[in-house]
Write a protein that holds these residues in place. Structure first.
Motif, PDB file in Angstrom:
ATOM      1  N   VAL A 570       0.861  -1.188   0.000  1.00 54.54           N
ATOM      2  CA  VAL A 570       0.000   0.000   0.000  1.00 54.54           C
ATOM      3  C   VAL A 570       0.889   1.226   0.000  1.00 54.54           C
ATOM      4  O   VAL A 570       2.072   1.166   0.366  1.00 54.54           O
ATOM      5  CB  VAL A 570      -0.938   0.041   1.228  1.00 54.54           C
ATOM      6  N   ALA A 571       0.333   2.344  -0.430  1.00 52.73           N
ATOM      7  CA  ALA A 571       1.095   3.590  -0.442  1.00 52.73           C
ATOM      8  C   ALA A 571       1.374   4.060   0.978  1.00 52.73           C
ATOM      9  O   ALA A 571       0.514   3.949   1.873  1.00 52.73           O
ATOM     10  CB  ALA A 571       0.329   4.656  -1.207  1.00 52.73           C
ATOM     11  N   ILE A 572       2.554   4.568   1.192  1.00 46.77           N
ATOM     12  CA  ILE A 572       2.915   5.080   2.523  1.00 46.77           C
ATOM     13  C   ILE A 572       2.007   6.236   2.917  1.00 46.77           C
ATOM     14  O   ILE A 572       1.693   6.427   4.096  1.00 46.77           O
ATOM     15  CB  ILE A 572       4.399   5.504   2.537  1.00 46.77           C
ATOM     16  N   THR A 573       1.538   6.979   1.911  1.00 45.24           N
ATOM     17  CA  THR A 573       0.673   8.147   2.180  1.00 45.24           C
ATOM     18  C   THR A 573      -0.802   7.782   2.179  1.00 45.24           C
ATOM     19  O   THR A 573      -1.649   8.670   2.106  1.00 45.24           O
ATOM     20  CB  THR A 573       0.942   9.221   1.117  1.00 45.24           C
ATOM     21  N   LYS A 574      -1.102   6.486   2.308  1.00 47.60           N
ATOM     22  CA  LYS A 574      -2.504   6.059   2.286  1.00 47.60           C
ATOM     23  C   LYS A 574      -3.279   6.711   3.430  1.00 47.60           C
ATOM     24  O   LYS A 574      -2.858   6.701   4.586  1.00 47.60           O
ATOM     25  CB  LYS A 574      -2.581   4.537   2.415  1.00 47.60           C
ATOM     26  N   GLY A 575      -4.429   7.280   3.091  1.00 46.33           N
ATOM     27  CA  GLY A 575      -5.269   7.913   4.096  1.00 46.33           C
ATOM     28  C   GLY A 575      -4.965   9.382   4.314  1.00 46.33           C
ATOM     29  O   GLY A 575      -5.656  10.036   5.095  1.00 46.33           O
ATOM     30  N   ARG A 588       8.164   9.348   0.934  1.00 47.10           N
ATOM     31  CA  ARG A 588       9.016   8.227   0.533  1.00 47.10           C
ATOM     32  C   ARG A 588      10.002   7.881   1.651  1.00 47.10           C
ATOM     33  O   ARG A 588      10.574   8.761   2.289  1.00 47.10           O
ATOM     34  CB  ARG A 588       9.776   8.589  -0.745  1.00 47.10           C
ATOM     35  N   ARG A 589      10.218   6.558   1.881  1.00 48.79           N
ATOM     36  CA  ARG A 589      11.122   6.080   2.931  1.00 48.79           C
ATOM     37  C   ARG A 589      12.127   5.099   2.336  1.00 48.79           C
ATOM     38  O   ARG A 589      11.883   4.515   1.267  1.00 48.79           O
ATOM     39  CB  ARG A 589      10.314   5.391   4.044  1.00 48.79           C
ATOM     40  N   HIS A 590      13.235   4.907   3.041  1.00 48.08           N
ATOM     41  CA  HIS A 590      14.268   3.986   2.578  1.00 48.08           C
ATOM     42  C   HIS A 590      13.755   2.556   2.648  1.00 48.08           C
ATOM     43  O   HIS A 590      13.197   2.122   3.679  1.00 48.08           O
ATOM     44  CB  HIS A 590      15.529   4.115   3.424  1.00 48.08           C
ATOM     45  N   CYS A 591      13.944   1.802   1.575  1.00 52.77           N
ATOM     46  CA  CYS A 591      13.528   0.394   1.525  1.00 52.77           C
ATOM     47  C   CYS A 591      14.311  -0.422   2.557  1.00 52.77           C
ATOM     48  O   CYS A 591      15.537  -0.329   2.646  1.00 52.77           O
ATOM     49  CB  CYS A 591      13.763  -0.159   0.128  1.00 52.77           C
ATOM     50  N   ALA A 592      13.587  -1.223   3.337  1.00 54.97           N
ATOM     51  CA  ALA A 592      14.227  -2.005   4.402  1.00 54.97           C
ATOM     52  C   ALA A 592      15.199  -3.035   3.833  1.00 54.97           C
ATOM     53  O   ALA A 592      16.291  -3.258   4.389  1.00 54.97           O
ATOM     54  CB  ALA A 592      13.170  -2.685   5.254  1.00 54.97           C
ATOM     55  N   LEU A 593      14.840  -3.694   2.727  1.00 56.85           N
ATOM     56  CA  LEU A 593      15.701  -4.729   2.166  1.00 56.85           C
ATOM     57  C   LEU A 593      16.921  -4.112   1.485  1.00 56.85           C
ATOM     58  O   LEU A 593      18.050  -4.613   1.638  1.00 56.85           O
ATOM     59  CB  LEU A 593      14.913  -5.577   1.166  1.00 56.85           C
ATOM     60  N   CYS A 594      16.727  -3.028   0.746  1.00 60.51           N
ATOM     61  CA  CYS A 594      17.863  -2.344   0.118  1.00 60.51           C
ATOM     62  C   CYS A 594      18.812  -1.783   1.165  1.00 60.51           C
ATOM     63  O   CYS A 594      20.036  -1.769   0.975  1.00 60.51           O
ATOM     64  CB  CYS A 594      17.355  -1.228  -0.807  1.00 60.51           C
ATOM     65  N   GLU A 608       1.304  -3.403   4.297  1.00 60.06           N
ATOM     66  CA  GLU A 608       0.252  -2.914   5.194  1.00 60.06           C
ATOM     67  C   GLU A 608       0.299  -3.607   6.554  1.00 60.06           C
ATOM     68  O   GLU A 608       0.106  -2.979   7.590  1.00 60.06           O
ATOM     69  CB  GLU A 608      -1.113  -3.123   4.551  1.00 60.06           C
ATOM     70  N   ALA A 609       0.571  -4.920   6.579  1.00 58.45           N
ATOM     71  CA  ALA A 609       0.571  -5.672   7.838  1.00 58.45           C
ATOM     72  C   ALA A 609       1.870  -5.481   8.610  1.00 58.45           C
ATOM     73  O   ALA A 609       1.857  -5.272   9.827  1.00 58.45           O
ATOM     74  CB  ALA A 609       0.334  -7.156   7.566  1.00 58.45           C
ATOM     75  N   CYS A 610       3.023  -5.555   7.898  1.00 61.75           N
ATOM     76  CA  CYS A 610       4.323  -5.467   8.576  1.00 61.75           C
ATOM     77  C   CYS A 610       4.763  -4.046   8.822  1.00 61.75           C
ATOM     78  O   CYS A 610       5.676  -3.811   9.624  1.00 61.75           O
ATOM     79  CB  CYS A 610       5.388  -6.192   7.750  1.00 61.75           C
ATOM     80  N   ASP A 611       4.150  -3.078   8.143  1.00 62.08           N
ATOM     81  CA  ASP A 611       4.522  -1.671   8.246  1.00 62.08           C
ATOM     82  C   ASP A 611       6.004  -1.467   7.949  1.00 62.08           C
ATOM     83  O   ASP A 611       6.713  -0.767   8.664  1.00 62.08           O
ATOM     84  CB  ASP A 611       4.170  -1.130   9.636  1.00 62.08           C
ATOM     85  N   VAL A 612       6.479  -2.116   6.869  1.00 61.34           N
ATOM     86  CA  VAL A 612       7.880  -2.038   6.466  1.00 61.34           C
ATOM     87  C   VAL A 612       7.943  -1.460   5.053  1.00 61.34           C
ATOM     88  O   VAL A 612       7.269  -1.978   4.143  1.00 61.34           O
ATOM     89  CB  VAL A 612       8.547  -3.426   6.488  1.00 61.34           C
ATOM     90  N   PRO A 613       8.704  -0.393   4.810  1.00 62.30           N
ATOM     91  CA  PRO A 613       8.827   0.159   3.446  1.00 62.30           C
ATOM     92  C   PRO A 613       9.623  -0.794   2.552  1.00 62.30           C
ATOM     93  O   PRO A 613      10.712  -1.243   2.910  1.00 62.30           O
ATOM     94  CB  PRO A 613       9.558   1.476   3.661  1.00 62.30           C
ATOM     95  N   PHE A 623       9.466  -6.371  -2.131  1.00 70.15           N
ATOM     96  CA  PHE A 623       8.308  -6.826  -1.346  1.00 70.15           C
ATOM     97  C   PHE A 623       8.233  -8.352  -1.350  1.00 70.15           C
ATOM     98  O   PHE A 623       8.058  -8.989  -0.310  1.00 70.15           O
ATOM     99  CB  PHE A 623       7.033  -6.216  -1.933  1.00 70.15           C
ATOM    100  N   LYS A 624       8.401  -8.960  -2.519  1.00 71.49           N
ATOM    101  CA  LYS A 624       8.321 -10.415  -2.624  1.00 71.49           C
ATOM    102  C   LYS A 624       9.492 -11.083  -1.903  1.00 71.49           C
ATOM    103  O   LYS A 624       9.309 -12.067  -1.164  1.00 71.49           O
ATOM    104  CB  LYS A 624       8.303 -10.803  -4.099  1.00 71.49           C
ATOM    105  N   LYS A 625      10.729 -10.570  -2.118  1.00 73.33           N
ATOM    106  CA  LYS A 625      11.910 -11.169  -1.482  1.00 73.33           C
ATOM    107  C   LYS A 625      11.811 -11.110   0.044  1.00 73.33           C
ATOM    108  O   LYS A 625      12.168 -12.056   0.747  1.00 73.33           O
ATOM    109  CB  LYS A 625      13.164 -10.447  -1.962  1.00 73.33           C
TER     110      LYS A 625
END
Length: 634
Positions: A570-575, A588-594, A608-613, A623-625
């Protein structure tokens, strides 16, 4: 009527009227000083307390009063020197000759016996053992749990930090976080899970670093992975800064009552304090031998009831009066000293500190209590005996009620093992020469039952040898049973989790966690003994508790996420309502995996569930990895 006084060749004399006038002036001045000291006795009482004294029980040693003067006049300067505490004397203004005035001391003790020939007795003289109260505990001593069940370290810890307590901590901490954020605090705040935080605190007691940030440092020689896998450093710091035990709104109401009897100095600890004290009493009942001693909680926070104890290893901090089981060091009850206040009984702080911890309805009767010389007094031991409690402890010779006779006392250069004693009704006063003189009082023991201890003594040629010397029964019992609080303190300090903080109530909160962990460990040992199984070591118990707290926090988070939200991007700016031109860049936030691969890629997407960018683009699907790796771990 005036009388002429012959002049003395060496010092001047005064007429009787001048003497009485001078005494009246000095007595009134001294009385005013004494009353003002009682009304605001912080300086006097606190200074005495720092030296381990009780102003209402201890007094200065002074020489015996001289015989009454037969003259109608005396030296006023000598009279002033003799009185350590001014006391008003009855004066007469009649025409009759005045009585000779004797030097008086306000704190002069009354003799403990009515026999004027009373003396210190030799150890060879017969002593009568006092009548012992039957041991009748209110419950069976030991753990008050079902010994047929298995309890994990987490199960035992939750007896002291129950779900209601944890929920209250979470609620009040979240309220305080929202309040601080509204006041302009810059750190990000999200609702807290306190169990992760408790798990990390216990881990920090097991593995100590110089600063908190070292636990999250990736560089060598640190690189400690545990804390990083539980929560981020910023998240931990946000919880530590915002941690609050009581309701912030109720705190403000209590602060407005300062200066009134309704003000509670411990209000910010009250919800957890009351719950912890109740749990300490509920799930364990002590054995017959108890000890009461002080415990210092290190702190330099700015608060009025912080203490400075120059004779303690921990000199600055908060003072707790602790009742512990002498058998294993279990903390049964404690009181936090909040500064000078009027004595409830009028018999001094040392007396009240003990009587507030001795609750017959909870304990029962027939217990033996061991205390040090700050608490021991004739009045206390007599009142404890009336409650069917025996008591034993070291005592100061200048304490009120102690025998004042010097007849047949131990000489200064007596041999080691020399014993003298006096029995006054139910109380036995004992003197014993070790490397120095040891003075005891007991309502439990006979003076001597044939016990001996080994001591190294120097021969005439300078060599050393071991020698058996007699030891009084109260001394041997005191050495055996007085260490209950010290044992509890040692178990706490082995893996102390205290953190530096400017908030006084957080210092005590960390100590509460230590008390809960140590008491849980004591219950674990009691259950292991009842079930004839091998108990965990103290370190292993803390390690298991730490892992279980963290794991249950993860389970709760996953359960909450699975019921409320799905793992979808989901978009970080959702809502949020944004200008259309800003949707591609705002938030925009830094990707956790990158970020793990030291790539500084930003993304407008999050789970949306993990609240991780996480990145979701054509040539990079973080997201998939991320979620595939998460499934493999579980």
């Amino acid at each position: 009527m005036s009388s002429s006084v012959p002049k003395h060749p060496k010092q001047s004399r005064f007429s009787l009227s001048e003497v009485l006038e001078e005494m009246d002036r000095s007595e009134s001045d001294g009385e005013n000083d004494q009353l003002s000291g009682l009304e605001s006795a912080d300086s006097v009482s606190e200074a005495a307390f720092e030296d381990g004294l009780d102003p209402l029980q201890d007094f200065e040693d002074t020489e015996e009063n001289p015989p009454p003067s037969t003259s109608e006049s005396f030296d006023v300067s000598q009279q002033k020197r003799r009185r350590s505490i001014p006391t008003p004397l009855p004066y007469t203004t009649s025409s009759k000759p005045a009585r000779p005035v004797e030097s008086r001391r306000a704190s002069t003790p009354t003799p403990t016996t009515s026999d004027p020939e009373e003396r210190w007795k030799f150890v060879t003289e017969d002593d009568v053992e006092p009548v012992q109260h039957r041991f009748c505990p209110a419950r069976a001593p030991g753990a008050q749990l079902d010994t047929s069940k298995k309890y994990s370290p987490l199960d035992l810890f939750q007896l002291y930090f129950s779900m209601n307590v944890v929920q209250s901590l979470c609620t009040n901490t979240n309220k305080n976080g929202e309040k601080q954020q509204a006041q302009g605090k810059k750190y990000q705040w999200d609702p807290v899970s306190i169990k992760w935080f408790l798990g990390i605190l216990i881990f920090m007691g097991l593995l100590t670093t110089h600063t908190v940030r070292d636990y999250w440092s990736p560089r060598r020689p640190y690189g400690i992975p545990f804390c990083h896998t539980v929560m981020s450093r910023k998240r931990y710091e946000a919880i530590a800064w915002t941690l609050h035990i009581s309701d912030p709104e109720e705190d403000n109401e209590n602060d407005q009552k300062k200066g009134t009897p309704q003000h509670d100095r411990l209000f910010r600890l009250r919800p957890l304090l009351d719950s912890l004290l109740l749990s300490c009493k509920t799930y364990y009942h002590p054995r017959q031998n108890l000890s009461i001693d002080e415990r210092m909680v290190a702190s330099k926070a700015r608060i009025g009831f912080k203490q400075y104890m120059k004779a303690k290893p921990t000199k600055w901090g908060f003072k707790l009066f602790v009742l512990a089981d002498a058998h294993n060091g279990y903390t049964c009850d404690f009181n936090i000293y909040t500064g000078k206040s009027k004595s409830v009984s009028g018999k001094g702080l040392s007396y009240d500190s003990v009587m507030n911890l001795i609750k017959v309805s909870y304990l029962g009767t027939g217990y033996h209590l061991y205390v040090d010389n700050f608490y021991t007094s004739t009045t206390l031991f007599q009142d404890l005996y009336k409650l069917k409690f025996g008591a034993c402890g070291t005592i100061r010779e200048n304490r009120q009620g102690f025998p004042r006779t010097k007849e047949n006392a131990i000489p200064k250069k007596a041999d080691r093992g020399t014993i003298r004693w006096i029995r006054s009704d139910k109380l036995l006063y004992t003197k014993w020469m070790d490397t120095r003189e040891v003075t005891m009082c007991s309502s439990i023991h006979k003076v001597y039952t044939g016990d001996k201890v080994q001591r190294r003594v120097r021969n005439e040629d300078g060599s050393w040898r071991t020698r058996n010397i007699p030891v009084p029964t109260p001394v041997k019992a005191y050495n055996q049973h007085m260490g209950g609080v010290d044992l509890s303190d040692a178990l706490i300090k082995y893996y102390n989790m205290a953190q530096k903080t400017k908030k006084w109530y957080k210092n005590i909160f960390y100590n509460f966690i230590d008390i809960a962990v140590v008491n849980s460990f004591m219950l674990h040992k009691e259950l292991a003994q009842a079930q004839t199984t091998k108990a965990l070591s103290h370190k292993t118990f803390r390690e298991e508790l730490c892992k279980q707290l963290v794991d249950i926090g993860l389970v709760e988070q996953e359960a909450s996420a699975s019921t409320d939200k799905l793992c979808v991007p989901v978009a970080i700016t959702k809502g949020k309502e944004l200008d259309p031109s800003m949707k591609a860049s705002f938030g925009r936030r830094h990707c956790a995996l990158c970020n793990e691969g030291k790539l500084r890629n930003k993304t407008p997407w999050k789970c949306e569930a993990c609240d991780v960018p996480l990145c979701v683009i054509v040539d990079r699907n973080c997201f998939k990895k991320w979620h595939m790796r998460k499934e493999k771990k579980t």
